[in-house]
Write an enzyme that holds these catalytic residues in place. Structure first.
Site, PDB file in Angstrom:
ATOM      1  N   ALA A  96      -1.891   8.187   2.924  1.00 19.84           N
ATOM      2  CA  ALA A  96      -1.288   8.472   4.215  1.00 19.84           C
ATOM      3  C   ALA A  96      -1.355   7.225   5.056  1.00 19.84           C
ATOM      4  O   ALA A  96      -2.174   6.349   4.802  1.00 19.84           O
ATOM      5  CB  ALA A  96      -2.008   9.631   4.916  1.00 19.84           C
ATOM      6  N   GLY A 117      -3.732   5.218  -6.020  1.00 24.82           N
ATOM      7  CA  GLY A 117      -3.577   5.797  -4.686  1.00 24.82           C
ATOM      8  C   GLY A 117      -4.884   5.953  -3.948  1.00 24.82           C
ATOM      9  O   GLY A 117      -4.925   5.901  -2.721  1.00 24.82           O
ATOM     10  N   GLU A 168      -5.457   2.662  -2.421  1.00 22.72           N
ATOM     11  CA  GLU A 168      -4.466   2.447  -1.366  1.00 22.72           C
ATOM     12  C   GLU A 168      -4.844   3.214  -0.098  1.00 22.72           C
ATOM     13  O   GLU A 168      -4.636   2.729   1.018  1.00 22.72           O
ATOM     14  CB  GLU A 168      -3.080   2.856  -1.859  1.00 22.72           C
ATOM     15  N   GLU A 228      -1.303   0.381 -11.481  1.00 21.35           N
ATOM     16  CA  GLU A 228       0.061   0.901 -11.608  1.00 21.35           C
ATOM     17  C   GLU A 228       0.970   0.093 -12.538  1.00 21.35           C
ATOM     18  O   GLU A 228       1.851   0.663 -13.188  1.00 21.35           O
ATOM     19  CB  GLU A 228       0.720   1.007 -10.221  1.00 21.35           C
TER      20      GLU A 228
END
Length: 306
Positions: free
Chosen positions: A130, A150, A153, A173
């Site tokens: 988010a 993620g 991140e 990734e």
């Protein structure tokens, strides 16, 4: 379209394509589980005091996969966002994305919220994404295990990152023939430098907690993590930092975050103008008068956020 909405759509796309691979993971930071399994030995009285101050509030901002927990008593003002989707290992799905967006919007509108801690309530898994920069208050990521894809991140989007000895960080990734698509290619180089970021992303290599801390010294920047602590103690360290922030003037903290975050996006002249605007916002407040009075009277200030 807000930055949060754009990123939510991006994450939803990746979720549909990659949810079966569980490419964003991290360990759970729940110290009660670590203690029960004798993985870590800490001051249990300190931990239970912390637990007793936690109040789970299943309000309109909570969902099955994302829950808000407000601390009470002297820690009032500290909010925990807990990710809880064990069946899917916290893989990003419609409910979690909606829950995250709703939770962060609720926190942004809550004038009593001073600092946010983000953690997983699922053992050995941590996955989220988010635009945490959109939150007006400080955000702290608790990393006490693997934070990959993620999960990292999300941590990069936080203001502070507390890293445990067992932490493992990485953006794998490219091994899946995609790139970090939730901010990784932009936030990582801003933290550790372009060359180091390219190495981590191109190779997909995993960085230990100790190595992540050493990147701070090499790059002379904030680096991947702000604090490095023994395994199992990241949650308590995060709480300690949150408590320190929670004692400061709420309006000043919000203005400081705004000045730093927005200032880095413009030229120096514009940044200094922004700083002045933020400074002026803190001048005509009851908290400023309380701070001056407390200093003169040699006591702790009691800020109200007004």
């Amino acid at each position: 379209m807000s930055a949060l909405t754009k990123l939510t759509k991006t994450l939803a796309h990746h979720c549909v394509k990659k949810s079966k691979t569980h490419w964003c993971k991290s360990s759970q930071p729940l110290l009660n589980l670590l203690i029960s399994e004798n993985i870590v030995n800490i001051n249990t009285s300190q931990f239970h005091q912390y637990q007793s101050r936690r109040t789970l509030i299943l309000d309109s901002a909570s969902s099955e996969s994302v829950q808000l927990q407000r601390l009470s008593d002297s820690d009032s003002g500290i909010i925990e966002v807990s990710l809880n989707r064990p069946a899917a290992k916290n893989a990003l799905g419609t409910d979690m994305l909606r829950g995250l967006k709703h939770a962060f919007e609720t926190i942004s509108e809550d004038s009593s919220a001073n600092v946010v801690m983000i953690r997983s309530s699922v053992p050995k898994v941590f996955c989220a994404g988010a635009d945490l920069k959109a939150l007006p208050i400080p955000t702290i990521a608790v990393i006490d295990g693997a934070a990959l894809g993620g999960g990292l991140e999300m941590a990069l989007a936080c203001d502070l990152r507390i890293c445990g000895e067992a932490a493992l960080l990485g953006l794998p990734e490219t091994g899946l023939a995609i790139i970090p698509g939730a901010g990784g290619t932009q936030r990582l180089p801003r933290l550790v430098g372009k060359s180091v970021a390219k190495d981590i992303i191109f190779t997909g290599r995993k960085v230990s907690g100790k190595d992540a801390m050493s990147l701070v010294k090499e790059c002379h920047t904030a680096g991947l993590v702000n604090y490095y602590v023994p395994a199992g103690q990241a949650q308590l360290k995060a709480l300690e930092i949150a408590q320190e922030i929670n004692q400061k003037g709420p309006i000043a903290i919000r203005m400081a975050k705004r000045a730093i975050t927005k200032g880095l996006e413009v030229d120096m002249a514009s940044a200094l103008e922004l700083e002045e605007e933020c400074y002026i916002e803190t001048l005509h407040t009851e908290d400023r008068l309380e701070g001056l009075a407390a200093f003169a009277e040699k006591r702790k200030p009691k800020y109200t956020g007004t």
